[in-house]
Design an enzyme around this catalytic site. Structure first.
Site, PDB file in Angstrom:
ATOM      1  N   HIS A  25      37.177  87.621 -55.710  1.00 33.75           N
ATOM      2  CA  HIS A  25      37.190  88.173 -56.934  1.00 33.75           C
ATOM      3  C   HIS A  25      38.613  88.479 -57.427  1.00 33.75           C
ATOM      4  CE1 HIS A  25      37.532  91.660 -54.470  1.00 33.75           C
ATOM      5  NE2 HIS A  25      38.233  92.193 -55.535  1.00 33.75           N
TER       6      HIS A  25
ATOM      7  N   ASP B 140      40.882  91.131 -59.908  1.00 34.80           N
ATOM      8  CA  ASP B 140      40.491  92.557 -60.231  1.00 34.80           C
ATOM      9  C   ASP B 140      40.650  92.877 -61.592  1.00 34.80           C
ATOM     10  OD1 ASP B 140      40.435  93.338 -57.729  1.00 34.80           O
ATOM     11  OD2 ASP B 140      42.321  94.257 -57.419  1.00 34.80           O
TER      12      ASP B 140
ATOM     13  N   HIS C 244      41.261  87.245 -54.525  1.00 35.77           N
ATOM     14  CA  HIS C 244      41.228  87.633 -53.119  1.00 35.77           C
ATOM     15  C   HIS C 244      39.776  88.271 -52.479  1.00 35.77           C
ATOM     16  CE1 HIS C 244      41.763  90.951 -55.785  1.00 35.77           C
ATOM     17  NE2 HIS C 244      41.354  91.848 -55.029  1.00 35.77           N
TER      18      HIS C 244
ATOM     19  N   ARG D  75      37.068  98.658 -40.577  1.00 32.26           N
ATOM     20  CA  ARG D  75      38.284  98.524 -41.457  1.00 32.26           C
ATOM     21  C   ARG D  75      37.795  99.523 -42.721  1.00 32.26           C
ATOM     22  NH1 ARG D  75      39.739  95.181 -45.806  1.00 32.26           N
ATOM     23  NH2 ARG D  75      42.036  95.024 -45.891  1.00 32.26           N
TER      24      ARG D  75
HETATM   25  O1  LIG Z   1      39.282  95.777 -48.579  1.00 32.92           O
HETATM   26  C1  LIG Z   1      40.311  94.874 -49.229  1.00 32.92           C
HETATM   27  O2  LIG Z   1      41.459  94.788 -48.613  1.00 32.92           O
HETATM   28  C2  LIG Z   1      40.362  94.478 -50.622  1.00 32.92           C
HETATM   29  C3  LIG Z   1      39.441  95.526 -51.445  1.00 32.92           C
HETATM   30  C4  LIG Z   1      39.558  94.887 -53.110  1.00 32.92           C
HETATM   31  O3  LIG Z   1      39.697  93.701 -53.259  1.00 32.92           O
HETATM   32  C5  LIG Z   1      38.865  95.833 -54.260  1.00 32.92           C
HETATM   33  O4  LIG Z   1      38.469  96.884 -53.649  1.00 32.92           O
HETATM   34  O5  LIG Z   1      38.943  95.441 -55.257  1.00 32.92           O
HETATM   35 FE   LIG Z   2      39.981  93.579 -55.326  1.00 36.00          FE
END
Ligand SMILES: O=C(O)CCC(=O)C(=O)O
Ligand SMILES: [Fe+2]
Length: 370
Positions: free
Chosen positions: A230, A232, A286, A296
């Protein structure tokens, strides 16, 4: 017209099937969570790859920082920052409080479940509704004070969580404003060019959300997806990923791991900065993958303008040779567009189709997500 982030989400409910899998006791990946296997060939591992995400030291001279950021935003849409001024002790406290939250029993966490038209609280990723398979993750979203939901999790003992998260939000707001000025500064934009920046460039009325993401260890990580591909819907996102890798960005058709660096923060260009910069800066596609061994945690600060400010290509960046590529949108309106069109949202507010023969690297329609 909604003036707050929570109201904008209330206007655009998404259909989310709540996740009731207790990840900690799962011995295998159930079919509803099984994605097409991730191939090794798509994983550009940072250890072996020649290219890696730029790392920018914020204590470098300011012009050098701007220049490095400009290059990183144009080529990658993402970079890491060091010497950013957020104390390591605060990052550790945020991490510890996040872990305390996600290690609660599933039934307890569900007491703070996000409502279908709400933004804050516990639940699955909002983007889940766009995918046929579920993701190996859970999240907790905070807008302003987390007290209401934290009280549901720990009726007697919620103040520590609230104090830590509110302190982090305060620090992040200052850092995100500073990053906005630096990133736009490299395009020749000053605080005077942005009406809502305020006289000292403090971006007082900026809106933001804090997103805690939890990715439990997974018995079959190649068949699971932590958070699907996605971009942001922000101006920019500041992400703390501590020491466990999982974040990947798409570059040149390959997924490149963003290596965790202790104390560093990852900065993503979001869709609204993409629009403001008239496509000069790329909102980066990403995703997050999971692993067999470690739980994680990542913490994303999702930063944007005041809800009802029109965001359009900045006039200094537009001329007859560079016509505006995007129509004006408010953040509130864009969130509605994203809730409907997801990864096609950016192209849906684009004014002109890419010119003949011109490959628009920023057109995420072209990318097969997931
Ligand atoms: O957890 C991650 O590394 C990415 C999180 C992410 O892309 C988001 O919260 O929009
Ligand atoms: Fe994100």
């Amino acid at each position: 017209m909604p003036s707050r982030l929570a109201e904008a989400f209330r206007d655009h409910p998404v259909d989310l099937h709540q996740n009731h899998l207790d990840f900690n006791s799962a011995r295998e990946v159930p079919d509803s969570y099984a994605w097409p296997p991730l191939g090794d060939e798509t994983l550009g591992d940072y250890k072996y790859g020649v290219e890696s995400v730029p790392i920018i030291d914020l204590s470098d001279p300011v012009n050098s920082v701007k220049e490095q950021m400009g290059r990183a935003c144009e080529t990658w849409g993402v970079f890491q920052i060091t010497n950013h001024g957020i104390p390591m002790s605060l990052l550790e406290k945020v991490q510890a409080e996040g872990r305390r939250l996600f290690s609660l029993p599933a039934q307890q966490k569900l007491k703070a479940a996000r409502s279908p038209d709400g933004i804050s609280g516990y639940g699955v990723a909002r983007i889940s509704s766009f995918f046929p398979k579920l993701m190996w993750s859970e999240g907790f979203t905070i807008v302003g004070s987390p007290a209401e939901h934290a009280r549901q999790l720990w009726p007697q003992d919620y103040s520590k969580f609230c104090e830590v998260m509110e302190e982090y939000e305060k620090e992040m707001k200052v850092l995100a404003g500073r990053l906005t000025l630096l990133m736009l500064g490299s395009l020749g934009i000053t605080k005077e060019d942005i009406k809502w920046a305020g006289p000292r460039g403090e971006f007082k009325d900026a809106c933001a959300a804090l997103q805690l993401n939890s990715y439990p260890a997974c018995p079959d990580p190649k068949r699971a997806m932590g958070l699907a591909a996605h971009t942001d819907s922000t101006l920019l996102t500041v992400l703390y990923q501590n020491s466990t890798s999982g974040l990947q960005v798409l570059r040149g058709g390959k997924w490149i791991t963003v290596p965790p660096i202790t104390g560093a923060l990852v900065v993503n260009v979001g869709d609204l900065l993409h629009i403001l910069s008239n496509g000069r800066y790329t909102s980066v596609l990403h995703r997050a993958v999971v692993n067999r061994t470690y739980h994680r945690l990542s913490v994303a600060y999702l930063y944007g303008p005041p809800m009802n400010v029109q965001i359009s290509p900045l006039s200094k960046l537009v001329n007859p040779r560079n016509p505006p590529l995007y129509r004006p949108v408010t953040w509130s309106e864009y969130l509605g567009t994203k809730a409907k069109h997801f990864n096609k949202a950016l192209s849906s507010v684009r004014l002109c189709a890419p010119l003949n023969g011109f490959v628009d690297v920023n057109d995420h329609n072209r990318v097969k997500v997931g």
